[in-house]
Design a protein around this motif. Structure first.
Motif, PDB file in Angstrom:
ATOM      1  N   MET A   1       3.721  -2.069   4.473  1.00  0.00           N
ATOM      2  CA  MET A   1       2.301  -1.817   4.339  1.00  0.00           C
ATOM      3  C   MET A   1       1.609  -1.845   5.703  1.00  0.00           C
ATOM      4  O   MET A   1       0.682  -1.100   5.928  1.00  0.00           O
ATOM      5  CB  MET A   1       1.678  -2.867   3.432  1.00  0.00           C
ATOM      6  N   THR A   2       2.105  -2.708   6.559  1.00  0.00           N
ATOM      7  CA  THR A   2       1.521  -2.874   7.881  1.00  0.00           C
ATOM      8  C   THR A   2       1.599  -1.591   8.683  1.00  0.00           C
ATOM      9  O   THR A   2       0.627  -1.180   9.321  1.00  0.00           O
ATOM     10  CB  THR A   2       2.257  -4.001   8.637  1.00  0.00           C
ATOM     11  N   LEU A   3       2.744  -0.962   8.661  1.00  0.00           N
ATOM     12  CA  LEU A   3       2.963   0.234   9.470  1.00  0.00           C
ATOM     13  C   LEU A   3       2.051   1.379   9.049  1.00  0.00           C
ATOM     14  O   LEU A   3       1.498   2.085   9.906  1.00  0.00           O
ATOM     15  CB  LEU A   3       4.433   0.650   9.391  1.00  0.00           C
ATOM     16  N   LEU A   4       1.850   1.560   7.773  1.00  0.00           N
ATOM     17  CA  LEU A   4       1.021   2.666   7.287  1.00  0.00           C
ATOM     18  C   LEU A   4      -0.427   2.493   7.738  1.00  0.00           C
ATOM     19  O   LEU A   4      -1.020   3.415   8.305  1.00  0.00           O
ATOM     20  CB  LEU A   4       1.093   2.781   5.765  1.00  0.00           C
ATOM     21  N   LEU A   5      -0.996   1.337   7.523  1.00  0.00           N
ATOM     22  CA  LEU A   5      -2.394   1.102   7.885  1.00  0.00           C
ATOM     23  C   LEU A   5      -2.607   1.186   9.399  1.00  0.00           C
ATOM     24  O   LEU A   5      -3.522   1.870   9.877  1.00  0.00           O
ATOM     25  CB  LEU A   5      -2.861  -0.252   7.363  1.00  0.00           C
ATOM     26  N   CYS A   6      -1.747   0.539  10.146  1.00  0.00           N
ATOM     27  CA  CYS A   6      -1.886   0.555  11.610  1.00  0.00           C
ATOM     28  C   CYS A   6      -1.629   1.944  12.181  1.00  0.00           C
ATOM     29  O   CYS A   6      -2.307   2.354  13.137  1.00  0.00           O
ATOM     30  CB  CYS A   6      -0.950  -0.466  12.236  1.00  0.00           C
ATOM     31  N   PHE A  58       1.799   8.811  16.305  1.00  0.00           N
ATOM     32  CA  PHE A  58       1.404   8.126  15.080  1.00  0.00           C
ATOM     33  C   PHE A  58       1.235   9.070  13.900  1.00  0.00           C
ATOM     34  O   PHE A  58       1.220   8.630  12.757  1.00  0.00           O
ATOM     35  CB  PHE A  58       0.185   7.245  15.331  1.00  0.00           C
ATOM     36  N   ARG A  59       1.169  10.369  14.133  1.00  0.00           N
ATOM     37  CA  ARG A  59       1.222  11.325  13.019  1.00  0.00           C
ATOM     38  C   ARG A  59       2.594  11.228  12.353  1.00  0.00           C
ATOM     39  O   ARG A  59       2.714  11.172  11.129  1.00  0.00           O
ATOM     40  CB  ARG A  59       0.984  12.746  13.521  1.00  0.00           C
ATOM     41  N   TYR A  60       3.637  11.179  13.181  1.00  0.00           N
ATOM     42  CA  TYR A  60       4.993  11.036  12.636  1.00  0.00           C
ATOM     43  C   TYR A  60       5.208   9.642  12.046  1.00  0.00           C
ATOM     44  O   TYR A  60       5.917   9.495  11.047  1.00  0.00           O
ATOM     45  CB  TYR A  60       6.029  11.322  13.721  1.00  0.00           C
ATOM     46  N   ALA A  61       4.597   8.648  12.642  1.00  0.00           N
ATOM     47  CA  ALA A  61       4.734   7.287  12.112  1.00  0.00           C
ATOM     48  C   ALA A  61       4.104   7.172  10.728  1.00  0.00           C
ATOM     49  O   ALA A  61       4.622   6.455   9.865  1.00  0.00           O
ATOM     50  CB  ALA A  61       4.101   6.282  13.073  1.00  0.00           C
ATOM     51  N   ILE A  62       3.001   7.867  10.515  1.00  0.00           N
ATOM     52  CA  ILE A  62       2.371   7.856   9.185  1.00  0.00           C
ATOM     53  C   ILE A  62       3.322   8.445   8.151  1.00  0.00           C
ATOM     54  O   ILE A  62       3.504   7.880   7.066  1.00  0.00           O
ATOM     55  CB  ILE A  62       1.036   8.629   9.196  1.00  0.00           C
ATOM     56  N   MET A  63       3.932   9.571   8.499  1.00  0.00           N
ATOM     57  CA  MET A  63       4.861  10.209   7.552  1.00  0.00           C
ATOM     58  C   MET A  63       6.036   9.288   7.229  1.00  0.00           C
ATOM     59  O   MET A  63       6.431   9.161   6.072  1.00  0.00           O
ATOM     60  CB  MET A  63       5.353  11.528   8.122  1.00  0.00           C
ATOM     61  N   ALA A  64       6.590   8.640   8.243  1.00  0.00           N
ATOM     62  CA  ALA A  64       7.729   7.751   8.014  1.00  0.00           C
ATOM     63  C   ALA A  64       7.308   6.493   7.256  1.00  0.00           C
ATOM     64  O   ALA A  64       8.076   5.957   6.456  1.00  0.00           O
ATOM     65  CB  ALA A  64       8.361   7.366   9.344  1.00  0.00           C
ATOM     66  N   SER A  65       6.092   6.035   7.495  1.00  0.00           N
ATOM     67  CA  SER A  65       5.669   4.776   6.881  1.00  0.00           C
ATOM     68  C   SER A  65       5.311   4.922   5.402  1.00  0.00           C
ATOM     69  O   SER A  65       5.215   3.918   4.693  1.00  0.00           O
ATOM     70  CB  SER A  65       4.484   4.185   7.647  1.00  0.00           C
ATOM     71  N   ILE A  66       5.117   6.134   4.935  1.00  0.00           N
ATOM     72  CA  ILE A  66       4.830   6.331   3.510  1.00  0.00           C
ATOM     73  C   ILE A  66       6.020   5.859   2.675  1.00  0.00           C
ATOM     74  O   ILE A  66       5.853   5.169   1.667  1.00  0.00           O
ATOM     75  CB  ILE A  66       4.462   7.796   3.214  1.00  0.00           C
ATOM     76  N   VAL A  67       7.225   6.193   3.107  1.00  0.00           N
ATOM     77  CA  VAL A  67       8.427   5.736   2.396  1.00  0.00           C
ATOM     78  C   VAL A  67       8.515   4.217   2.460  1.00  0.00           C
ATOM     79  O   VAL A  67       8.797   3.551   1.454  1.00  0.00           O
ATOM     80  CB  VAL A  67       9.691   6.384   3.003  1.00  0.00           C
ATOM     81  N   TRP A  68       8.244   3.663   3.646  1.00  0.00           N
ATOM     82  CA  TRP A  68       8.298   2.217   3.819  1.00  0.00           C
ATOM     83  C   TRP A  68       7.263   1.531   2.922  1.00  0.00           C
ATOM     84  O   TRP A  68       7.492   0.472   2.359  1.00  0.00           O
ATOM     85  CB  TRP A  68       8.057   1.857   5.277  1.00  0.00           C
ATOM     86  N   PHE A  69       6.092   2.153   2.777  1.00  0.00           N
ATOM     87  CA  PHE A  69       5.039   1.614   1.921  1.00  0.00           C
ATOM     88  C   PHE A  69       5.500   1.554   0.467  1.00  0.00           C
ATOM     89  O   PHE A  69       5.270   0.561  -0.225  1.00  0.00           O
ATOM     90  CB  PHE A  69       3.779   2.477   2.043  1.00  0.00           C
ATOM     91  N   ILE A  70       6.152   2.603   0.007  1.00  0.00           N
ATOM     92  CA  ILE A  70       6.651   2.632  -1.376  1.00  0.00           C
ATOM     93  C   ILE A  70       7.684   1.526  -1.586  1.00  0.00           C
ATOM     94  O   ILE A  70       7.657   0.831  -2.603  1.00  0.00           O
ATOM     95  CB  ILE A  70       7.230   4.024  -1.712  1.00  0.00           C
ATOM     96  N   VAL A  71       8.574   1.352  -0.616  1.00  0.00           N
ATOM     97  CA  VAL A  71       9.574   0.278  -0.711  1.00  0.00           C
ATOM     98  C   VAL A  71       8.884  -1.085  -0.755  1.00  0.00           C
ATOM     99  O   VAL A  71       9.260  -1.958  -1.541  1.00  0.00           O
ATOM    100  CB  VAL A  71      10.576   0.362   0.463  1.00  0.00           C
ATOM    101  N   GLN A  91       8.151  -3.902  10.643  1.00  0.00           N
ATOM    102  CA  GLN A  91       7.116  -2.896  10.851  1.00  0.00           C
ATOM    103  C   GLN A  91       6.247  -3.251  12.057  1.00  0.00           C
ATOM    104  O   GLN A  91       5.868  -2.365  12.838  1.00  0.00           O
ATOM    105  CB  GLN A  91       6.248  -2.762   9.603  1.00  0.00           C
ATOM    106  N   ALA A  92       5.931  -4.520  12.225  1.00  0.00           N
ATOM    107  CA  ALA A  92       5.154  -4.957  13.390  1.00  0.00           C
ATOM    108  C   ALA A  92       5.929  -4.706  14.685  1.00  0.00           C
ATOM    109  O   ALA A  92       5.362  -4.254  15.686  1.00  0.00           O
ATOM    110  CB  ALA A  92       4.789  -6.429  13.263  1.00  0.00           C
ATOM    111  N   ILE A  93       7.217  -4.966  14.656  1.00  0.00           N
ATOM    112  CA  ILE A  93       8.053  -4.708  15.836  1.00  0.00           C
ATOM    113  C   ILE A  93       8.073  -3.214  16.157  1.00  0.00           C
ATOM    114  O   ILE A  93       7.960  -2.819  17.324  1.00  0.00           O
ATOM    115  CB  ILE A  93       9.481  -5.265  15.619  1.00  0.00           C
TER     116      ILE A  93
END
Length: 111
Positions: A1-6, A58-71, A91-93
């Motif tokens: 969740m952290t990665l998507l918001l940030c 961070f455009r690419y990070a948003i796309m990758a973090s959507i999967v992480w958010f679902i997990v 995600q913070a790292i």
């Protein structure tokens, strides 16, 4: 969740710097390093480059973090708090690594 918001916040910040970067050298707002504050030409180049790179990464990070958010949501529903904690720390790292990459790329371009 952290990665998507940030990532979303960082993407928007990159857009802001691309559209309206700080014009004058200051100690409060902008990409402020010794190299970027060396002269006005470096300052303007650093701000524009920072916005461009920040937005792109961070455009690419948003796309990758959507999967992480679902997990993360699944882990929260299932009740695996320990794994969720490890996920948030990783995600913070990743965020710190991405920001360091931006810092290095912009600083390398300055004279």
């Amino acid at each position: 969740m952290t990665l998507l918001l940030c990532s979303l916040i960082c993407y928007l910040l990159g857009r802001l710097f691309s559209k309206a970067p700080p014009q004058q050298i200051n100690y409060f707002w902008g990409f402020r390093t010794n190299k970027s504050m060396k002269n006005q030409q470096n300052w303007e180049h650093a701000q524009a480059l920072f916005g461009e790179i920040f937005e792109k990464i961070f455009r690419y990070a948003i796309m990758a973090s959507i999967v992480w958010f679902i997990v993360d949501v699944v882990l929260l529903i299932v009740g695996y708090e320990n794994i969720l904690l490890v996920s948030d720390i990783s995600q913070a790292i990743i965020l710190f690594i991405l920001m360091f990459i931006v810092y290095q790329r912009v600083n390398r371009e300055l004279d």
